[in-house]
Design a protein around this motif. Structure first.
Motif, PDB file in Angstrom:
ATOM      1  N   SER A  53       0.917  -1.354  -0.007  1.00 15.12           N
ATOM      2  CA  SER A  53      -0.120   0.037   0.064  1.00 15.12           C
ATOM      3  C   SER A  53       0.808   1.174  -0.075  1.00 15.12           C
ATOM      4  N   GLU A  54       0.106   2.298  -0.084  1.00 18.89           N
ATOM      5  CA  GLU A  54       0.858   3.766  -0.168  1.00 18.89           C
ATOM      6  C   GLU A  54       1.645   4.098   1.352  1.00 18.89           C
ATOM      7  N   GLN A  55       1.145   3.388   2.267  1.00 21.98           N
ATOM      8  CA  GLN A  55       1.787   3.533   3.589  1.00 21.98           C
ATOM      9  C   GLN A  55       2.682   2.319   3.878  1.00 21.98           C
ATOM     10  N   GLY A  56       2.796   1.652   2.932  1.00 20.89           N
ATOM     11  CA  GLY A  56       3.863   0.418   3.109  1.00 20.89           C
ATOM     12  C   GLY A  56       3.586  -0.757   3.680  1.00 20.89           C
ATOM     13  N   ARG A  57       2.245  -1.090   3.829  1.00 16.75           N
ATOM     14  CA  ARG A  57       1.689  -2.410   4.253  1.00 16.75           C
ATOM     15  C   ARG A  57       1.806  -3.095   3.232  1.00 16.75           C
ATOM     16  N   VAL A  58       2.278  -4.547   3.498  1.00 11.98           N
ATOM     17  CA  VAL A  58       2.312  -5.347   2.618  1.00 11.98           C
ATOM     18  C   VAL A  58       1.501  -6.617   2.701  1.00 11.98           C
ATOM     19  N   PHE A  59       0.842  -7.120   1.868  1.00 11.66           N
ATOM     20  CA  PHE A  59      -0.250  -8.109   2.040  1.00 11.66           C
ATOM     21  C   PHE A  59      -0.424  -8.983   0.851  1.00 11.66           C
ATOM     22  N   ILE A  60      -0.839 -10.419   1.446  1.00  8.39           N
ATOM     23  CA  ILE A  60      -1.097 -11.209   0.127  1.00  8.39           C
ATOM     24  C   ILE A  60      -2.529 -11.384   0.026  1.00  8.39           C
ATOM     25  N   LEU A  61      -2.954 -11.577  -1.359  1.00 11.25           N
ATOM     26  CA  LEU A  61      -4.254 -11.460  -1.594  1.00 11.25           C
ATOM     27  C   LEU A  61      -4.429 -12.967  -2.279  1.00 11.25           C
ATOM     28  N   ASP A  62      -5.226 -13.918  -1.972  1.00  7.92           N
ATOM     29  CA  ASP A  62      -5.321 -15.001  -2.469  1.00  7.92           C
ATOM     30  C   ASP A  62      -6.615 -15.137  -3.085  1.00  7.92           C
ATOM     31  N   ARG A  63      -6.939 -15.276  -4.308  1.00 14.97           N
ATOM     32  CA  ARG A  63      -8.081 -15.518  -4.726  1.00 14.97           C
ATOM     33  C   ARG A  63      -8.284 -16.954  -5.540  1.00 14.97           C
ATOM     34  N   SER A  64      -7.329 -17.715  -5.364  1.00 10.64           N
ATOM     35  CA  SER A  64      -7.157 -19.026  -6.186  1.00 10.64           C
ATOM     36  C   SER A  64      -7.876 -20.004  -5.375  1.00 10.64           C
ATOM     37  N   GLN A  65      -8.726 -19.586  -4.219  1.00 12.61           N
ATOM     38  CA  GLN A  65      -9.591 -20.560  -3.792  1.00 12.61           C
ATOM     39  C   GLN A  65     -11.094 -19.916  -3.809  1.00 12.61           C
ATOM     40  N   PRO A  66     -12.241 -20.609  -3.534  1.00 11.98           N
ATOM     41  CA  PRO A  66     -13.422 -20.332  -3.399  1.00 11.98           C
ATOM     42  C   PRO A  66     -13.914 -19.115  -2.578  1.00 11.98           C
ATOM     43  N   ILE A  67     -13.006 -18.946  -1.312  1.00 11.13           N
ATOM     44  CA  ILE A  67     -13.366 -17.832  -0.672  1.00 11.13           C
ATOM     45  C   ILE A  67     -12.043 -17.030  -0.588  1.00 11.13           C
ATOM     46  N   PRO A  68     -11.970 -15.737  -1.086  1.00 20.71           N
ATOM     47  CA  PRO A  68     -10.873 -14.900  -1.286  1.00 20.71           C
ATOM     48  C   PRO A  68     -10.280 -14.603   0.261  1.00 20.71           C
ATOM     49  N   MET A  69      -8.841 -14.820   0.394  1.00 18.52           N
ATOM     50  CA  MET A  69      -8.204 -14.581   1.626  1.00 18.52           C
ATOM     51  C   MET A  69      -7.231 -13.248   1.435  1.00 18.52           C
ATOM     52  N   LEU A  70      -6.920 -12.738   2.662  1.00 21.03           N
ATOM     53  CA  LEU A  70      -6.090 -11.492   2.511  1.00 21.03           C
ATOM     54  C   LEU A  70      -5.202 -11.726   3.876  1.00 21.03           C
ATOM     55  N   LYS A  71      -3.852 -11.584   3.884  1.00 22.22           N
ATOM     56  CA  LYS A  71      -3.117 -11.480   5.019  1.00 22.22           C
ATOM     57  C   LYS A  71      -2.026 -10.517   4.871  1.00 22.22           C
ATOM     58  N   PHE A  72      -1.876  -9.577   6.111  1.00 21.64           N
ATOM     59  CA  PHE A  72      -0.870  -8.706   6.013  1.00 21.64           C
ATOM     60  C   PHE A  72       0.590  -9.579   6.621  1.00 21.64           C
ATOM     61  N   GLU A  73       1.498  -8.956   6.285  1.00 17.14           N
ATOM     62  CA  GLU A  73       2.714  -9.606   6.647  1.00 17.14           C
ATOM     63  C   GLU A  73       3.085  -9.140   8.098  1.00 17.14           C
ATOM     64  N   ASP A  74       2.399  -8.040   8.629  1.00 22.26           N
ATOM     65  CA  ASP A  74       2.969  -7.806  10.052  1.00 22.26           C
ATOM     66  C   ASP A  74       1.826  -8.413  10.921  1.00 22.26           C
ATOM     67  N   SER A  75       0.858  -9.327  10.435  1.00 17.81           N
ATOM     68  CA  SER A  75       0.088  -9.973  11.437  1.00 17.81           C
ATOM     69  C   SER A  75      -0.201 -11.419  11.021  1.00 17.81           C
ATOM     70  N   PRO A  76      -0.394 -12.259  11.920  1.00 19.95           N
ATOM     71  CA  PRO A  76      -0.734 -13.815  12.012  1.00 19.95           C
ATOM     72  C   PRO A  76      -2.088 -14.069  11.328  1.00 19.95           C
ATOM     73  N   GLU A  77      -2.928 -13.062  11.531  1.00 19.79           N
ATOM     74  CA  GLU A  77      -4.408 -13.406  11.083  1.00 19.79           C
ATOM     75  C   GLU A  77      -4.470 -13.169   9.382  1.00 19.79           C
ATOM     76  N   VAL A  78      -5.412 -14.079   9.137  1.00 17.51           N
ATOM     77  CA  VAL A  78      -5.906 -14.261   7.743  1.00 17.51           C
ATOM     78  C   VAL A  78      -7.347 -13.853   7.750  1.00 17.51           C
ATOM     79  N   TRP A  79      -7.829 -13.053   6.815  1.00 18.80           N
ATOM     80  CA  TRP A  79      -9.016 -12.365   6.688  1.00 18.80           C
ATOM     81  C   TRP A  79      -9.772 -13.097   5.400  1.00 18.80           C
ATOM     82  N   ALA A  80     -11.084 -13.606   5.635  1.00 14.84           N
ATOM     83  CA  ALA A  80     -11.753 -14.248   4.677  1.00 14.84           C
ATOM     84  C   ALA A  80     -12.556 -12.874   4.148  1.00 14.84           C
TER      85      ALA A  80
END
Length: 249
Positions: A53-80
């Motif tokens: 992001s513009e503020q430097g937050r790095v995240f993974i966006l995984d749309r390769s599965q039925p429910i898209p997932m997002l995870k920030f590199e600075d947190s262990p939580e994965v968001w459905a």
């Protein structure tokens, strides 16, 4: 002769035009297909990638599965995430509270919404990423994860918080992930004076599995039901748990 030359010129012109048209129409048709034939719930761009992001937050966006997932590199939580249509053919990806997390345009651009930038900030593609998946977990490893989450939550609440689980091989990894998410909710609330008081209502956290995700609080017990059939989406987010703890009487 003049008439013959004119007719020949017309024929050659028609042939030239006929040959030129497919070269022009091909890319146009491909663009039109990419813009107007995309199914609802799909977004342009790679199905699995890392962004910043513009503020430097790095995240993974995984749309390769039925429910898209997002995870920030600075947190262990994965968001459905749940995609829903937006104006101009865009998509809004929302969390389990119905709040916008990410906006995707038809052309593959993304806007990230955070607490610090609720109006959104543009993100840029970095490169590839590994899929966001749960890994198998042994009973001993699950016990260790529950103990770690219990210690972290107890420190945040400034009182003992016991974590218990009724787990099966199919639910062990998800319950471990849910325990981590509960401890994250405790840590976030402990960092805010107005929310810390709500943590004193929880003395025990119990995990079970079922067909639907739920979380309830009563008599000092936070009960979390996970749904293994939904993968990493089969447990509540830390934001949803925070809302529950704040609203409990």
């Amino acid at each position: 002769m003049a008439h013959g030359r004119t007719l020949g010129a017309v024929v050659l012109g028609a042939i030239a035009l006929g040959l030129a048209l497919p070269a022009i129409a091909g890319p146009t048709e491909r663009v039109r297909e990419s813009l107007f034939r995309r199914q609802v719930g799909e977004a342009a761009g790679p199905p699995l990638a890392r962004y910043v992001s513009e503020q430097g937050r790095v995240f993974i966006l995984d749309r390769s599965q039925p429910i898209p997932m997002l995870k920030f590199e600075d947190s262990p939580e994965v968001w459905a995430l749940q995609p829903s249509p937006a104006p101009r053919g865009d998509l809004i990806y929302k969390n389990d509270l119905g709040e916008p997390v990410l906006r995707a345009t038809r052309l593959g651009g993304y806007t990230l919404f955070t607490d610090t930038r609720p109006s959104g900030e543009a993100v840029s593609l970095i490169g590839g990423a590994s899929p966001l998946r749960l890994m198998g977990l042994s009973p001993q490893a699950l016990g260790e994860r529950l103990l770690q989450a219990s210690v972290r939550s107890g420190r945040a609440a400034r009182r003992p918080v016991i974590f218990e689980a009724e787990a099966t091989p199919a639910s062990a990894a998800l319950i471990a992930d849910a325990a981590t998410v509960v401890s994250l909710a405790f840590l976030k609330m402990a960092g805010r004076d107005k929310d810390r008081v709500h943590l004193s209502r929880v003395a025990r956290v119990q995990f079970t599995s079922g067909n639907a995700v739920s979380a309830t609080l009563g008599n000092g017990v936070l009960q979390v039901v996970v749904a293994p059939s939904r993968g990493m989406a089969g447990r509540p987010s830390s934001d949803k748990l925070e809302r529950l703890l704040r609203s409990a009487k």
